[in-house]
Design a protein around this motif. Structure first.
Motif, short mmCIF file in Angstrom:
data_model
loop_
_atom_site.label_atom_id
_atom_site.label_comp_id
_atom_site.label_asym_id
_atom_site.label_seq_id
_atom_site.Cartn_x
_atom_site.Cartn_y
_atom_site.Cartn_z
N ALA A 168 0.83 -1.21 0.00
CA ALA A 168 0.00 0.00 0.00
C ALA A 168 0.86 1.26 0.00
CB ALA A 168 -0.93 0.00 1.21
N SER A 189 -0.38 4.72 -8.81
CA SER A 189 -1.84 4.64 -8.68
C SER A 189 -2.58 5.45 -9.73
CB SER A 189 -2.27 5.08 -7.28
OG SER A 189 -1.94 6.43 -7.07
N VAL A 236 -6.95 4.11 -3.64
CA VAL A 236 -7.97 3.12 -3.27
C VAL A 236 -8.34 2.26 -4.47
CG1 VAL A 236 -10.36 2.86 -2.51
CG2 VAL A 236 -8.86 4.46 -1.34
N SER A 237 -8.45 2.86 -5.64
CA SER A 237 -8.77 2.09 -6.85
C SER A 237 -7.66 1.11 -7.19
CB SER A 237 -8.99 3.04 -8.03
OG SER A 237 -10.10 3.86 -7.80
N LEU A 253 -5.48 -0.22 -5.14
CA LEU A 253 -5.48 -1.28 -4.14
C LEU A 253 -6.61 -2.27 -4.35
CD1 LEU A 253 -4.58 0.67 -0.89
CD2 LEU A 253 -3.18 -1.01 -2.07
N SER A 254 -7.78 -1.80 -4.72
CA SER A 254 -8.91 -2.71 -4.89
C SER A 254 -8.83 -3.49 -6.19
CB SER A 254 -10.23 -1.93 -4.82
OG SER A 254 -10.31 -1.02 -5.90
N LEU A 255 -8.35 -2.87 -7.25
CA LEU A 255 -8.30 -3.56 -8.53
C LEU A 255 -7.14 -4.55 -8.63
CD1 LEU A 255 -9.18 -0.63 -10.94
CD2 LEU A 255 -10.62 -2.55 -10.28
N HIS A 256 -6.11 -4.35 -7.84
CA HIS A 256 -4.94 -5.22 -7.91
C HIS A 256 -4.70 -5.91 -6.58
CE1 HIS A 256 -4.07 -3.85 -11.90
NE2 HIS A 256 -4.37 -2.65 -11.48
N ALA A 257 -5.77 -6.28 -5.93
CA ALA A 257 -5.67 -6.99 -4.65
C ALA A 257 -5.11 -8.39 -4.83
CB ALA A 257 -7.04 -7.06 -3.99
N TYR A 292 -2.61 -10.16 -2.26
CA TYR A 292 -2.84 -11.47 -1.63
C TYR A 292 -1.72 -12.45 -1.97
CZ TYR A 292 -7.58 -9.79 -0.73
OH TYR A 292 -8.65 -9.08 -0.31
#
Length: 156
Positions: A96, A103, A117-118, A120-124, A128
């Motif tokens: 992060a 980003s 935020v985008s 982080l959410s799109l490339h989670a 993981y």
């Protein structure tokens, strides 16, 4: 006076390695980072990766994710045994922290936050995967440490 003879202390990997691999094992870096040091290493490395990715690859999140995996593995390998649990915790924080340059946010503070935020959410998935790599390495290292502690008891 014989019992006070100095012993040579060897790294466990050197003792277990075959003679041909002993030289290769000695050449590998063996830093032992504390929990905080591992987190700072991971954050600094990911900020550098993000900056280089922004400069050289036009902020490609694929390249950022691919380079995140070796940083996660190095963090899990280099943290000292007493702080093993911190590696899988600090690796997502480093992801992060380093994703900010790639980003793609614009339009002031709110735009930068939305871009972060985008990303982080799109490339989670990369997040993981790196966390899983660090966790697996930590579990294996901990199992090896426990096995080494129990081995002398079995012999006796």
């Amino acid at each position: 006076m014989e019992r006070y003879k100095a012993r040579t202390v060897r790294h466990p990997a050197e003792r277990a390695a075959a003679p041909g691999r002993a030289a290769a094992v000695r050449r590998l870096p063996r830093p032992r980072l504390t929990g905080l040091g591992g987190g700072l290493f991971a954050c600094a490395a990911m900020l550098l990766v993000g900056g280089f990715d922004w400069l050289l690859f036009d902020a490609s999140l694929l390249v950022y994710g691919l380079l995140f995996l070796p940083v996660a593995a190095a963090t899990a390998l280099w943290v000292r045994p007493a702080d093993l649990i911190t590696a899988p915790i600090s690796v997502p924080i480093a992801f992060a922290a380093g994703v900010w340059p790639v980003s793609g946010g614009s339009g002031g503070f709110a735009g930068e936050v939305m871009g972060l935020v985008s990303a982080l959410s799109l490339h989670a998935g990369w997040l993981y995967a790196g966390t899983l790599v660090a966790a697996l390495i930590v579990v294996v290292r901990k199992a090896v440490l426990i096995g080494r502690r129990r081995a002398p008891r079995r012999i006796a």
